[in-house]
Design a protein around this motif. Structure first.
Motif, mmCIF file in Angstrom:
data_model
loop_
_atom_site.group_PDB
_atom_site.id
_atom_site.type_symbol
_atom_site.label_atom_id
_atom_site.label_comp_id
_atom_site.label_asym_id
_atom_site.label_seq_id
_atom_site.Cartn_x
_atom_site.Cartn_y
_atom_site.Cartn_z
ATOM 1 N N THR A 28 51.519 19.893 37.865
ATOM 2 C CA THR A 28 50.650 21.072 37.846
ATOM 3 C C THR A 28 49.915 21.244 36.537
ATOM 4 O O THR A 28 49.293 22.278 36.305
ATOM 5 C CB THR A 28 51.493 22.335 38.099
ATOM 6 O OG1 THR A 28 52.449 22.474 37.031
ATOM 7 C CG2 THR A 28 52.215 22.265 39.421
ATOM 8 N N ARG A 31 46.513 22.853 36.201
ATOM 9 C CA ARG A 31 46.415 24.279 36.532
ATOM 10 C C ARG A 31 47.260 25.138 35.592
ATOM 11 O O ARG A 31 47.397 26.342 35.808
ATOM 12 C CB ARG A 31 46.855 24.519 37.974
ATOM 13 C CG ARG A 31 45.909 23.920 38.995
ATOM 14 C CD ARG A 31 46.304 24.304 40.409
ATOM 15 N NE ARG A 31 47.450 23.579 40.914
ATOM 16 C CZ ARG A 31 48.631 24.112 41.132
ATOM 17 N NH1 ARG A 31 48.842 25.402 40.866
ATOM 18 N NH2 ARG A 31 49.614 23.377 41.619
ATOM 19 N N ASN A 32 47.842 24.523 34.574
ATOM 20 C CA ASN A 32 48.650 25.277 33.626
ATOM 21 C C ASN A 32 47.787 25.883 32.538
ATOM 22 O O ASN A 32 47.002 25.185 31.894
ATOM 23 C CB ASN A 32 49.685 24.362 32.959
ATOM 24 C CG ASN A 32 50.807 23.963 33.886
ATOM 25 O OD1 ASN A 32 50.946 24.495 34.984
ATOM 26 N ND2 ASN A 32 51.620 23.023 33.454
ATOM 27 N N LYS A 98 52.149 28.340 31.743
ATOM 28 C CA LYS A 98 52.187 29.197 32.919
ATOM 29 C C LYS A 98 51.308 28.553 33.981
ATOM 30 O O LYS A 98 50.141 28.248 33.698
ATOM 31 C CB LYS A 98 51.694 30.611 32.612
ATOM 32 C CG LYS A 98 51.820 31.548 33.811
ATOM 33 C CD LYS A 98 51.506 32.966 33.434
ATOM 34 C CE LYS A 98 51.616 33.895 34.627
ATOM 35 N NZ LYS A 98 53.015 34.001 35.105
ATOM 36 N N THR A 99 51.857 28.362 35.160
ATOM 37 C CA THR A 99 51.133 27.698 36.232
ATOM 38 C C THR A 99 50.421 28.720 37.102
ATOM 39 O O THR A 99 51.021 29.705 37.534
ATOM 40 C CB THR A 99 52.084 26.865 37.096
ATOM 41 O OG1 THR A 99 52.761 25.905 36.256
ATOM 42 C CG2 THR A 99 51.312 26.114 38.178
ATOM 43 N N TYR A 100 49.138 28.447 37.329
ATOM 44 C CA TYR A 100 48.327 29.298 38.193
ATOM 45 C C TYR A 100 47.826 28.481 39.391
ATOM 46 O O TYR A 100 47.860 27.252 39.373
ATOM 47 C CB TYR A 100 47.131 29.856 37.429
ATOM 48 C CG TYR A 100 47.472 30.884 36.382
ATOM 49 C CD1 TYR A 100 47.426 30.575 35.020
ATOM 50 C CD2 TYR A 100 47.818 32.187 36.739
ATOM 51 C CE1 TYR A 100 47.722 31.517 34.058
ATOM 52 C CE2 TYR A 100 48.111 33.132 35.782
ATOM 53 C CZ TYR A 100 48.068 32.792 34.442
ATOM 54 O OH TYR A 100 48.359 33.732 33.489
ATOM 55 N N SER A 101 47.298 29.200 40.358
ATOM 56 C CA SER A 101 46.701 28.535 41.512
ATOM 57 C C SER A 101 45.279 28.095 41.215
ATOM 58 O O SER A 101 44.711 27.284 41.946
ATOM 59 C CB SER A 101 46.696 29.477 42.720
ATOM 60 O OG SER A 101 45.976 30.652 42.404
ATOM 61 N N SER A 102 44.694 28.585 40.110
ATOM 62 C CA SER A 102 43.313 28.260 39.757
ATOM 63 C C SER A 102 43.236 27.905 38.283
ATOM 64 O O SER A 102 43.999 28.405 37.467
ATOM 65 C CB SER A 102 42.411 29.454 40.045
ATOM 66 O OG SER A 102 41.137 29.279 39.461
#
Length: 127
Positions: A28, A31-32, A98-102
């Motif tokens: 990920t 997207r982090n 911190k992982t996001y969807s965008s």
């Protein structure tokens, strides 16, 4: 799950430079949101710099113009180039993710908003 491993800390004289690296595991990384924080003895953990998935960068006032955060998505690594170091930069430096969807989301500036942390690396600047 994301694991973060920092490296590059050390002892340097005032006016010198160091480059910290933070290698991240997982799929990920792109997207982090990635951040660097620091904590001096007896003090709270303070925001230093952050970078979004798009590469947008953000800095705390005390380090603006001296520190540069960057990321290499091919290597799953984020860097903190520190120039013109001062004794007050002495601290343990931590990498956070911190992982996001965008990839377009602005990274947070508060340590409590990050999900993953590295073990820290000591930076000591002598006068």
């Amino acid at each position: 799950q994301v694991q973060l491993v920092e490296s590059g800390g050390g002892l340097v004289q005032a006016g010198g430079s160091l480059r910290l690296s933070c290698a991240a595991s997982g799929r990920t990384f792109r997207r982090n949101a990635m951040g660097w924080f620091r904590q001096a003895p007896g003090k709270e953990r303070d925001f230093v710099a952050a970078i979004s998935g798009t590469g947008a960068t953000y800095y705390a006032d005390p380090v603006k113009g001296r520190f540069t955060i960057s990321r290499d998505n091919a290597k799953n690594t984020v860097y903190l180039q520190m120039n013109s170091l001062k004794p007050e930069d002495t601290a343990v430096y931590y990498c956070a993710a911190k992982t996001y969807s965008s990839i377009y989301i602005t990274p947070p500036f508060q340590p409590t908003e990050y999900d993953y942390w590295g073990q820290g690396t000591q930076v000591t600047v002598s006068s």
